[in-house]
Write an enzyme that holds these catalytic residues in place. Structure first.
Site, PDB file in Angstrom:
ATOM      1  N   ARG A 193       0.879  -1.178   0.000  1.00 45.22           N
ATOM      2  CA  ARG A 193       0.000   0.000   0.000  1.00 45.22           C
ATOM      3  C   ARG A 193       0.908   1.217   0.000  1.00 45.22           C
ATOM      4  NH1 ARG A 193      -5.313   1.506   3.489  1.00 45.22           N
ATOM      5  NH2 ARG A 193      -6.135   0.088   1.911  1.00 45.22           N
ATOM      6  N   GLN A 234     -10.225  -3.842  -3.074  1.00 49.25           N
ATOM      7  CA  GLN A 234     -11.546  -3.414  -2.612  1.00 49.25           C
ATOM      8  C   GLN A 234     -12.628  -3.804  -3.619  1.00 49.25           C
ATOM      9  OE1 GLN A 234     -12.278  -1.718   0.453  1.00 49.25           O
ATOM     10  NE2 GLN A 234     -14.324  -2.402  -0.163  1.00 49.25           N
ATOM     11  N   CYS A 239     -16.265   1.958   0.630  1.00 51.58           N
ATOM     12  CA  CYS A 239     -15.128   1.099   0.999  1.00 51.58           C
ATOM     13  C   CYS A 239     -14.733   1.257   2.463  1.00 51.58           C
ATOM     14  CB  CYS A 239     -13.944   1.362   0.081  1.00 51.58           C
ATOM     15  SG  CYS A 239     -13.274   3.030   0.195  1.00 51.58           S
ATOM     16  N   ARG A 278     -13.633  -8.387   2.275  1.00 57.46           N
ATOM     17  CA  ARG A 278     -12.204  -8.185   1.991  1.00 57.46           C
ATOM     18  C   ARG A 278     -11.430  -9.453   2.362  1.00 57.46           C
ATOM     19  NH1 ARG A 278     -10.083  -3.054   1.695  1.00 57.46           N
ATOM     20  NH2 ARG A 278      -8.224  -4.214   1.071  1.00 57.46           N
ATOM     21  N   HIS A 321      -7.395   0.771  -6.372  1.00 56.28           N
ATOM     22  CA  HIS A 321      -7.603  -0.047  -5.165  1.00 56.28           C
ATOM     23  C   HIS A 321      -8.319  -1.344  -5.581  1.00 56.28           C
ATOM     24  CE1 HIS A 321      -7.884  -1.200  -1.123  1.00 56.28           C
ATOM     25  NE2 HIS A 321      -8.763  -0.346  -0.645  1.00 56.28           N
ATOM     26  N   ASP A 352     -17.149   7.477  -1.703  1.00 60.50           N
ATOM     27  CA  ASP A 352     -15.885   7.380  -0.960  1.00 60.50           C
ATOM     28  C   ASP A 352     -15.613   8.771  -0.387  1.00 60.50           C
ATOM     29  OD1 ASP A 352     -13.405   6.550  -0.002  1.00 60.50           O
ATOM     30  OD2 ASP A 352     -12.445   6.429  -1.969  1.00 60.50           O
TER      31      ASP A 352
HETATM   32  N1  NVA Z   1      -9.864   6.765  -1.584  1.00 61.19           N
HETATM   33  C1  NVA Z   1      -9.517   6.371  -0.244  1.00 61.19           C
HETATM   34  C2  NVA Z   1      -9.770   4.908  -0.045  1.00 61.19           C
HETATM   35  C3  NVA Z   1      -9.447   4.404   1.351  1.00 61.19           C
HETATM   36  C4  NVA Z   1      -9.640   2.922   1.501  1.00 61.19           C
HETATM   37  C5  NVA Z   1      -8.060   6.693   0.014  1.00 61.19           C
HETATM   38  O1  NVA Z   1      -7.229   6.484  -0.878  1.00 61.19           O
HETATM   39  O2  NVA Z   1      -7.738   7.188   1.109  1.00 61.19           O
HETATM   40  N1   CP Z   2     -11.235   0.087   2.546  1.00 58.78           N
HETATM   41  C1   CP Z   2      -9.959  -0.005   2.983  1.00 58.78           C
HETATM   42  O1   CP Z   2      -9.028  -0.284   2.219  1.00 58.78           O
HETATM   43  O2   CP Z   2      -9.817   0.197   4.313  1.00 58.78           O
HETATM   44  P1   CP Z   2      -8.447   0.382   5.121  1.00 58.78           P
HETATM   45  O3   CP Z   2      -7.853   1.700   4.686  1.00 58.78           O
HETATM   46  O4   CP Z   2      -8.868   0.383   6.558  1.00 58.78           O
HETATM   47  O5   CP Z   2      -7.520  -0.750   4.795  1.00 58.78           O
END
Ligand code: NVA
Ligand code: CP
Length: 304
Positions: free
Chosen positions: A104, A134, A259, A287, A131, A219
């Protein structure tokens, strides 16, 4: 044979994606029956987190343990990654000791570069651009609640961000119509839109977009790494909250997804996310099951 990676959804064929979604539901049943199933005994996953996480970390770590394997949490703070060791070197070293790597991070190019130098499969667990993990869970959740998503109208409300880009890829692979309702200046990347013009419509009209929808998804307004834009985005996204009124324009059996983490009162009203048409808790739980199906696919099927 070079390893199979999962950097965007399009690393899978449409048939492979559908197979993983069905398998995810089977693995959920196996897990709930408490049947021991350990196809990854003694196998190790390295999890590199350069951004925060609850769901992704817990689901991958629990999934590896349930499969009989082990997961290592690596953060830039306590590894040489945070002190500037080149990605290429880190990829060669880490992949020589583990069976799969999950990353990540910020720039998508970091995961593509890591994958280029990795001798084991690399999974994108969120970048600024995509992502895909997800989406496995979201698509599994739709399938479990409503059956095939093919031909359905899916509406993305809000930022044309990493999640939105992955929805565009899902629309292509699973053959659904995607309408993106976003403020001017927050459209998804044009290179992704151009590739999938046949499946995706972009509009600023959230009400028109929501009309007759089968699924409405949103989101946060400001993603991780965009914290300093929060105030500006709160202004720019006015009118883009998924409210009960917006849900009432959709089909009577429309589902709501997010998500998570969610900001009630910003991108979604509390009475929408906590309502019965909201499947966010199943989506979060899936997930675990969807990523176990992905791991089984990458480590058992592709390496046979
Ligand atoms: N768009 C959000 C998704 C978090 C799971 C982010 O990148 O922070
Ligand atoms: N939806 C998601 O990826 O959650 P986290 O940021 O908690 O991993």
């Amino acid at each position: 044979m070079p390893p199979r990676h999962f950097l965007t959804l399009t690393d899978l064929t449409s048939d492979e994606l559908k197979q993983i979604l069905l398998r995810a539901t089977e693995l959920k049943k196996i897990h709930r029956e408490r049947t021991q199933y350990q196809p990854l005994k003694n196998r190790v996953m390295a999890m590199i987190f350069e951004k925060s996480s609850t769901r992704t970390r817990v689901s991958f770590e629990a999934g590896m343990a349930q499969f009989g394997g082990h997961a290592l949490f690596l953060s830039p703070r306590d590894t040489q990654l945070g002190r500037g060791e080149p990605i290429e070197d880190s990829a060669r070293v880490i992949s020589s000791m583990v069976d799969v790597v999950m990353i990540r991070t910020f720039e998508h190019e970091k995961v593509t570069k890591f994958a280029e130098y990795s001798s084991v499969p690399v999974i994108n667990a969120l970048t600024d651009d995509y992502h895909p993990c997800q989406l496995l869970a979201d698509m599994q959740t739709y399938l479990e609640h409503r059956g095939s998503i093919e031909g359905k109208k899916v509406v993305w409300v809000g930022d044309g961000n990493n999640m939105c880009n992955s929805y565009i890829n899902a629309a292509h692979l699973l053959n659904f119509e995607l309408t993106v309702a976003c403020p001017k200046g927050y459209e998804p990347a044009s290179k992704i839109l151009e590739q999938h013009q046949d499946r995706v419509t972009v509009t600023q009209d959230i009400k028109k977009a929501a009309t007759d929808a089968d699924l409405i998804v949103t989101d946060v307004f400001a993603s991780m790494g965009q914290e300093e834009e929060q105030e500006k985005r709160l202004q720019d996204f006015q009118g883009y909250q998924v409210t009960q009124h917006i849900m009432s324009l959709a089909k009577s059996d429309a589902l709501f997804m997010h998500c998570l983490p969610a900001h009630r009162g910003e991108e979604v009203a509390a009475d929408v996310i906590d309502a019965k048409d909201s499947v966010v808790w199943d989506e979060a739980e899936n997930r675990l099951h969807a990523q176990k199906a992905l791991l089984e696919f990458l480590l058992c099927e592709c390496e046979e």
